[in-house]
Design an enzyme around this catalytic site. Structure first.
Site, PDB file in Angstrom:
ATOM      1  N   SER A  11       0.850  -1.195   0.000  1.00 17.77           N
ATOM      2  CA  SER A  11       0.000   0.000   0.000  1.00 17.77           C
ATOM      3  C   SER A  11       0.883   1.242   0.000  1.00 17.77           C
ATOM      4  O   SER A  11       1.676   1.449   0.927  1.00 17.77           O
ATOM      5  CB  SER A  11      -0.871   0.011   1.253  1.00 17.77           C
ATOM      6  OG  SER A  11      -1.378   1.317   1.457  1.00 17.77           O
ATOM      7  N   HIS A  36      -1.287  -1.312  -4.240  1.00 18.31           N
ATOM      8  CA  HIS A  36      -2.547  -0.956  -3.580  1.00 18.31           C
ATOM      9  C   HIS A  36      -2.575   0.554  -3.333  1.00 18.31           C
ATOM     10  O   HIS A  36      -1.642   1.118  -2.758  1.00 18.31           O
ATOM     11  CB  HIS A  36      -2.651  -1.724  -2.263  1.00 18.31           C
ATOM     12  CG  HIS A  36      -3.953  -1.541  -1.548  1.00 18.31           C
ATOM     13  ND1 HIS A  36      -5.092  -2.237  -1.868  1.00 18.31           N
ATOM     14  CD2 HIS A  36      -4.288  -0.736  -0.509  1.00 18.31           C
ATOM     15  CE1 HIS A  36      -6.079  -1.885  -1.059  1.00 18.31           C
ATOM     16  NE2 HIS A  36      -5.617  -0.967  -0.224  1.00 18.31           N
ATOM     17  N   ASP A  38      -4.707   3.730  -1.782  1.00 19.76           N
ATOM     18  CA  ASP A  38      -5.763   4.084  -0.829  1.00 19.76           C
ATOM     19  C   ASP A  38      -6.280   5.496  -1.077  1.00 19.76           C
ATOM     20  O   ASP A  38      -5.576   6.478  -0.823  1.00 19.76           O
ATOM     21  CB  ASP A  38      -5.221   3.969   0.599  1.00 19.76           C
ATOM     22  CG  ASP A  38      -5.040   2.521   1.020  1.00 19.76           C
ATOM     23  OD1 ASP A  38      -6.006   1.745   0.904  1.00 19.76           O
ATOM     24  OD2 ASP A  38      -3.924   2.159   1.453  1.00 19.76           O
ATOM     25  N   MET A  40      -8.921   8.283   0.033  1.00 27.39           N
ATOM     26  CA  MET A  40      -9.759   8.639   1.197  1.00 27.39           C
ATOM     27  C   MET A  40     -10.278  10.060   1.030  1.00 27.39           C
ATOM     28  O   MET A  40      -9.529  10.944   0.592  1.00 27.39           O
ATOM     29  CB  MET A  40      -8.925   8.549   2.475  1.00 27.39           C
ATOM     30  CG  MET A  40      -8.263   7.200   2.678  1.00 27.39           C
ATOM     31  SD  MET A  40      -7.393   7.144   4.248  1.00 27.39           S
ATOM     32  CE  MET A  40      -6.579   5.544   4.116  1.00 27.39           C
ATOM     33  N   HIS A  69      -8.423   1.270  -3.881  1.00 28.19           N
ATOM     34  CA  HIS A  69      -9.351   1.075  -2.759  1.00 28.19           C
ATOM     35  C   HIS A  69     -10.014   2.416  -2.457  1.00 28.19           C
ATOM     36  O   HIS A  69      -9.377   3.313  -1.911  1.00 28.19           O
ATOM     37  CB  HIS A  69      -8.520   0.546  -1.566  1.00 28.19           C
ATOM     38  CG  HIS A  69      -9.277   0.368  -0.299  1.00 28.19           C
ATOM     39  ND1 HIS A  69      -8.640   0.080   0.893  1.00 28.19           N
ATOM     40  CD2 HIS A  69     -10.604   0.418  -0.014  1.00 28.19           C
ATOM     41  CE1 HIS A  69      -9.539  -0.034   1.847  1.00 28.19           C
ATOM     42  NE2 HIS A  69     -10.740   0.175   1.333  1.00 28.19           N
ATOM     43  N   MET A  71     -12.134   4.660  -0.428  1.00 32.97           N
ATOM     44  CA  MET A  71     -12.760   4.899   0.873  1.00 32.97           C
ATOM     45  C   MET A  71     -13.426   6.261   0.798  1.00 32.97           C
ATOM     46  O   MET A  71     -12.987   7.238   1.426  1.00 32.97           O
ATOM     47  CB  MET A  71     -11.696   4.839   1.985  1.00 32.97           C
ATOM     48  CG  MET A  71     -11.248   3.421   2.288  1.00 32.97           C
ATOM     49  SD  MET A  71      -9.659   3.350   3.127  1.00 32.97           S
ATOM     50  CE  MET A  71      -8.561   3.397   1.720  1.00 32.97           C
ATOM     51  N   MET A 140     -11.522  -5.762   5.544  1.00 30.83           N
ATOM     52  CA  MET A 140     -10.686  -4.827   6.306  1.00 30.83           C
ATOM     53  C   MET A 140     -10.386  -5.420   7.678  1.00 30.83           C
ATOM     54  O   MET A 140     -11.304  -5.753   8.428  1.00 30.83           O
ATOM     55  CB  MET A 140     -11.406  -3.480   6.490  1.00 30.83           C
ATOM     56  CG  MET A 140     -11.589  -2.657   5.234  1.00 30.83           C
ATOM     57  SD  MET A 140     -10.074  -2.348   4.312  1.00 30.83           S
ATOM     58  CE  MET A 140      -9.085  -1.441   5.513  1.00 30.83           C
ATOM     59  N   GLY A 145      -8.752   4.169   7.193  1.00 28.62           N
ATOM     60  CA  GLY A 145      -8.415   5.579   7.422  1.00 28.62           C
ATOM     61  C   GLY A 145      -6.931   5.822   7.614  1.00 28.62           C
ATOM     62  O   GLY A 145      -6.418   6.852   7.202  1.00 28.62           O
ATOM     63  N   ASP A 178      -6.740  -6.456   4.351  1.00 28.75           N
ATOM     64  CA  ASP A 178      -6.051  -5.162   4.375  1.00 28.75           C
ATOM     65  C   ASP A 178      -6.063  -4.597   5.790  1.00 28.75           C
ATOM     66  O   ASP A 178      -7.133  -4.357   6.352  1.00 28.75           O
ATOM     67  CB  ASP A 178      -6.783  -4.219   3.403  1.00 28.75           C
ATOM     68  CG  ASP A 178      -6.176  -2.832   3.315  1.00 28.75           C
ATOM     69  OD1 ASP A 178      -5.127  -2.581   3.931  1.00 28.75           O
ATOM     70  OD2 ASP A 178      -6.770  -1.994   2.597  1.00 28.75           O
ATOM     71  N   GLY A 179      -4.855  -4.390   6.332  1.00 33.43           N
ATOM     72  CA  GLY A 179      -4.732  -3.734   7.631  1.00 33.43           C
ATOM     73  C   GLY A 179      -3.960  -4.574   8.628  1.00 33.43           C
ATOM     74  O   GLY A 179      -4.373  -5.682   8.966  1.00 33.43           O
TER      75      GLY A 179
HETATM   76  C1  DX5 Z   1      -6.231   1.577   5.734  1.00 29.39           C
HETATM   77  C2  DX5 Z   1      -5.783   1.247   4.336  1.00 29.39           C
HETATM   78  C3  DX5 Z   1      -4.675   0.299   4.248  1.00 29.39           C
HETATM   79  C4  DX5 Z   1      -3.391   0.730   4.906  1.00 29.39           C
HETATM   80  C5  DX5 Z   1      -2.763  -0.495   5.491  1.00 29.39           C
HETATM   81  O1  DX5 Z   1      -7.377   2.347   5.669  1.00 29.39           O
HETATM   82  O2  DX5 Z   1      -6.864   0.725   3.579  1.00 29.39           O
HETATM   83  O3  DX5 Z   1      -4.441  -0.103   2.898  1.00 29.39           O
HETATM   84  O4  DX5 Z   1      -2.480   1.322   4.043  1.00 29.39           O
HETATM   85  O5  DX5 Z   1      -1.661  -0.122   6.210  1.00 29.39           O
HETATM   86  P1  DX5 Z   1      -0.875  -1.122   7.168  1.00 29.39           P
HETATM   87  O6  DX5 Z   1      -0.405  -2.251   6.301  1.00 29.39           O
HETATM   88  O7  DX5 Z   1       0.216  -0.276   7.690  1.00 29.39           O
HETATM   89  O8  DX5 Z   1      -1.863  -1.595   8.194  1.00 29.39           O
HETATM   90 ZN    ZN Z   2      -6.451  -0.152   1.551  1.00 26.55          ZN
END
Ligand code: DX5
Ligand code: ZN
Length: 227
Positions: A11, A36, A38, A40, A69, A71, A140, A145, A178-179
């Protein structure tokens, strides 16, 4: 349906945004399968990150599939912009899509893969009716976030439930998590049935990118083979 291969998806949320193209190329060279991304909006989640122009810049830096992704609220309004920018896989949150089946169809009509995403408190039953239509499901394992949060163990049961339903169906569906994924957690996620793994902090904070990606892949493959 057989399980697709292991996908390691770094990510870029954890990358150095001042050197983004360089960082994307570095993880691609180190053996990543997907990138990946993200997105937001500061509404659906309490953080604000990037928009289509940055996706375009990531697209220019690599040929790897971009796993975008979203969000964001009302993703159906702007997902076309992310597809135009070069997304190969588009993930929309179930919590943001009252007309989920239509949204999936609209993504696929643009020639890209459709992914449905579930927050930790969202039950897997909400995506069961569309499992015969989607290309990917993302569980998730933190509240979306921010990067660097602690893995939520209870999500393993959701992964296992989804794996059972996917295996009983006829469609090849990627099951992603993810996470909080790293060397301490990836094995259990794979054991539960995930095949695609997002890792931000664990990859970009590692001193040896190639080494950590190889280690993550080895642990995931070993756990999947042992199921
Ligand atoms: C969180 C994201 C993730 C995040 C994961 O909202 O969707 O993709 O980057 O980060 P790590 O791997 O550090 O938990
Ligand atoms: Zn993500």
């Amino acid at each position: 349906m057989s399980i697709p291969p292991v996908r390691i998806a770094p990510s870029i949320l954890a990358a150095d945004f001042g050197r983004l193209a360089e960082q994307v190329r570095a993880v691609a060279d180190a053996g990543a399968d997907w990138i990946h991304v993200d997105v937001m909006d500061g509404h659906f989640v309490p953080n604000l990150t990037i928009g289509p122009v940055v996706v375009e810049a990531v697209r220019a830096a690599t040929d790897l599939p971009l796993d975008v992704h979203l969000m964001i609220e009302a993703p159906e309004r702007s997902m076309g912009d992310y597809i135009d920018a070069g997304a190969d896989r588009v993930g929309v949150h179930v919590e943001t899509c009252p007309n989920l089946h239509r949204t999936i169809q609209e993504i696929q009509a643009r020639g890209v893969k459709a992914c449905v995403v579930l927050n930790p408190a969202t039950p897997p039953e909400l995506v069961r009716p569309v499992l015969c239509d989607v290309d990917q499901v993302l569980v998730m394992s933190v509240n979306p976030g921010f990067g660097g949060q602690q893995f939520i163990e209870s999500q393993l049961e959701k992964v296992a439930t989804l794996r059972g339903w996917i295996d009983a169906g006829e469609r090849e569906v990627e099951l992603e998590i993810d996470g909080g994924i790293g060397t301490g957690t990836i094995g259990r996620a794979a054991q539960a049935g995930a095949n695609a793994f997002v890792a931000g902090t664990a990859v970009f904070r590692a001193p040896d990118l190639r080494g950590v990606i190889a280690e993550l892949r080895k642990e995931a493959e070993g756990a999947l083979a042992g199921r």
